[in-house]
Design a protein around this motif. Structure first.
Motif, PDB file in Angstrom:
ATOM      1  N   THR A 135      44.964  41.801  55.139  1.00 25.03           N
ATOM      2  CA  THR A 135      44.201  41.314  53.988  1.00 25.03           C
ATOM      3  C   THR A 135      44.912  41.596  52.677  1.00 25.03           C
ATOM      4  O   THR A 135      45.068  40.708  51.821  1.00 25.03           O
ATOM      5  N   VAL A 136      45.378  42.829  52.499  1.00 20.29           N
ATOM      6  CA  VAL A 136      46.042  43.203  51.249  1.00 20.29           C
ATOM      7  C   VAL A 136      47.335  42.423  51.054  1.00 20.29           C
ATOM      8  O   VAL A 136      47.591  41.851  49.977  1.00 20.29           O
ATOM      9  N   LEU A 137      48.166  42.373  52.099  1.00 21.96           N
ATOM     10  CA  LEU A 137      49.456  41.690  51.975  1.00 21.96           C
ATOM     11  C   LEU A 137      49.285  40.194  51.743  1.00 21.96           C
ATOM     12  O   LEU A 137      50.019  39.587  50.946  1.00 21.96           O
ATOM     13  N   MET A 138      48.319  39.575  52.406  1.00 22.14           N
ATOM     14  CA  MET A 138      48.114  38.145  52.218  1.00 22.14           C
ATOM     15  C   MET A 138      47.505  37.827  50.860  1.00 22.14           C
ATOM     16  O   MET A 138      47.759  36.762  50.297  1.00 22.14           O
ATOM     17  N   ARG A 139      46.689  38.726  50.303  1.00 20.93           N
ATOM     18  CA  ARG A 139      46.167  38.473  48.952  1.00 20.93           C
ATOM     19  C   ARG A 139      47.295  38.573  47.927  1.00 20.93           C
ATOM     20  O   ARG A 139      47.316  37.829  46.951  1.00 20.93           O
ATOM     21  N   ILE A 140      48.214  39.526  48.136  1.00 18.29           N
ATOM     22  CA  ILE A 140      49.381  39.603  47.253  1.00 18.29           C
ATOM     23  C   ILE A 140      50.216  38.334  47.368  1.00 18.29           C
ATOM     24  O   ILE A 140      50.685  37.782  46.366  1.00 18.29           O
ATOM     25  N   THR A 141      50.373  37.850  48.591  1.00 19.92           N
ATOM     26  CA  THR A 141      51.129  36.616  48.819  1.00 19.92           C
ATOM     27  C   THR A 141      50.460  35.432  48.138  1.00 19.92           C
ATOM     28  O   THR A 141      51.128  34.607  47.492  1.00 19.92           O
ATOM     29  N   ASP A 142      49.141  35.323  48.274  1.00 20.24           N
ATOM     30  CA  ASP A 142      48.411  34.224  47.632  1.00 20.24           C
ATOM     31  C   ASP A 142      48.527  34.297  46.117  1.00 20.24           C
ATOM     32  O   ASP A 142      48.655  33.255  45.445  1.00 20.24           O
ATOM     33  N   ALA A 143      48.470  35.514  45.571  1.00 19.50           N
ATOM     34  CA  ALA A 143      48.602  35.667  44.124  1.00 19.50           C
ATOM     35  C   ALA A 143      49.981  35.215  43.647  1.00 19.50           C
ATOM     36  O   ALA A 143      50.117  34.571  42.600  1.00 19.50           O
ATOM     37  N   GLN A 144      51.015  35.533  44.431  1.00 13.39           N
ATOM     38  CA  GLN A 144      52.364  35.101  44.063  1.00 13.39           C
ATOM     39  C   GLN A 144      52.502  33.584  44.149  1.00 13.39           C
ATOM     40  O   GLN A 144      53.129  32.952  43.292  1.00 13.39           O
ATOM     41  N   LEU A 145      51.892  32.980  45.171  1.00 10.41           N
ATOM     42  CA  LEU A 145      51.946  31.527  45.312  1.00 10.41           C
ATOM     43  C   LEU A 145      51.222  30.811  44.175  1.00 10.41           C
ATOM     44  O   LEU A 145      51.551  29.663  43.862  1.00 10.41           O
ATOM     45  N   ALA A 146      50.248  31.461  43.586  1.00 12.00           N
ATOM     46  CA  ALA A 146      49.461  30.827  42.522  1.00 12.00           C
ATOM     47  C   ALA A 146      50.215  30.733  41.207  1.00 12.00           C
ATOM     48  O   ALA A 146      49.802  29.997  40.308  1.00 12.00           O
ATOM     49  N   VAL A 147      51.315  31.467  41.081  1.00 16.88           N
ATOM     50  CA  VAL A 147      52.079  31.463  39.833  1.00 16.88           C
ATOM     51  C   VAL A 147      53.171  30.399  39.920  1.00 16.88           C
ATOM     52  O   VAL A 147      54.048  30.487  40.787  1.00 16.88           O
ATOM     53  N   PRO A 148      53.164  29.370  39.075  1.00 19.38           N
ATOM     54  CA  PRO A 148      54.226  28.351  39.098  1.00 19.38           C
ATOM     55  C   PRO A 148      55.594  28.970  38.819  1.00 19.38           C
ATOM     56  O   PRO A 148      55.703  29.943  38.067  1.00 19.38           O
ATOM     57  N   VAL A 149      56.611  28.372  39.413  1.00 17.41           N
ATOM     58  CA  VAL A 149      57.965  28.901  39.269  1.00 17.41           C
ATOM     59  C   VAL A 149      58.391  28.927  37.809  1.00 17.41           C
ATOM     60  O   VAL A 149      58.978  29.895  37.333  1.00 17.41           O
TER      61      VAL A 149
END
Length: 305
Positions: A135-149
């Motif tokens: 849960t923690v690692l995937m939420r961090i991953t989702d947060a990173q994906l939400a930021v445009p390059v």
């Protein structure tokens, strides 16, 4: 001596060589014309980028005002001293394009290695352990994906002066979540298999199971994707340089060379066109090699080879 014993002693020993899936993939890959063409382009371009700058007396940054806007050697008014012409400051475009290719490959390959390693570690841990770690690692991953390059690049590169290291960091941060999600999904399926359950019963440690049993089945498929991602990272690196937040002059990169020549497109089109041609041919070579490997892998997995 019995006849069958004599025959056994005289008969030559035949060594049977098992053909692994990796060998079958390689055999199917190197027979493809697209693979040979892509490999040829990469060998020529990368070889020239690594060798030529060490054997020329020209400098990629030294200005020669009297030699401004010289056209390529194959056009009227060109000179063989500057094979692809010179830019608005009299700098050799062939040498600058090769140095730009060096920088693009260094940044792109480094970024892909970092995001491959980070994504694989995060995906293995999340998929193997599950629960709160997942849960923690995937939420961090989702947060990173939400930021445009581009937002990530502007935030980091305006605070820290753009350099090859900072650009590599930006590209790596933008790409590792994709690897993490893929590795996690495959790890979730692999951890339910009998060989993993058997290893747990026999007392194998989680690290050993992940590294020696699950990773060899999970990582090869995304390794092929990593080859193609090198081309994608080269495009991003060129875009950052073009808009002015990539590696800064006087260090030549594809992006800043093309940007320097955009105001001279009518009278000195070669300033932007030549590095663009180098970038195009490099991307073409990488994509031909990567797609050939992927096509051969699919043929082996489907049993057609």
């Amino acid at each position: 001596m019995p006849s069958d014993t004599v025959a056994t002693a005289v008969a030559p020993r035949v060594r049977v060589r098992m053909e692994t899936p990796g060998r079958r993939i390689w055999r199917a890959t190197h027979r493809q014309f697209e693979f040979k063409l892509g490999l040829f382009l990469l060998v020529v371009l990368v070889g020239a980028a690594l060798i030529y700058p060490h054997f020329t007396k020209l400098s990629p940054t030294r200005m020669h005002i009297m030699q401004r806007f010289w056209p390529p050697a194959f056009l009227p008014g060109g000179h063989w001293t500057h094979l692809l012409g010179t830019d608005q400051l009299g700098r050799d475009l062939f040498l600058r394009s090769l140095i730009g290719l060096q920088n693009a490959l260094m940044i792109s390959v480094s970024a892909v290695i970092i995001m491959f390693v980070v994504g694989a570690i995060v995906g293995l841990l999340a998929g193997f352990y599950g629960g709160i770690i997942d849960t923690v690692l995937m939420r961090i991953t989702d947060a990173q994906l939400a930021v445009p390059v581009i937002i990530l690049a502007i935030t980091i590169l305006t605070v820290h002066r753009p350099s090859p290291e900072s650009v590599t960091l930006v590209l790596a941060l933008s790409g590792w979540p994709g690897y993490a999600r893929v590795v996690r999904s495959v790890t979730l399926a692999e951890r339910q298999r009998e060989y993993v359950r058997g290893a747990k019963i026999l007392g194998a440690s989680p690290i050993r199971i992940m590294l020696q049993m699950i990773a060899p089945n999970v990582l090869p498929p995304i390794a092929f994707v990593a080859v193609l991602d090198i081309a994608r990272m080269m495009i991003f690196e060129a875009i950052l340089g073009f808009i002015g937040i990539g590696v800064q002059p006087p260090t030549p990169t594809f992006g800043n060379i093309i940007a320097d020549g955009r105001q001279y497109l009518i009278n000195a089109w070669w300033i932007s066109t030549m590095p663009g041609a180098f970038l195009f041919l490099t991307l073409l070579g990488i994509n031909l090699v990567g797609s050939s490997i992927e096509r051969a892998r699919n043929q082996v997995l489907e049993g057609r080879i």
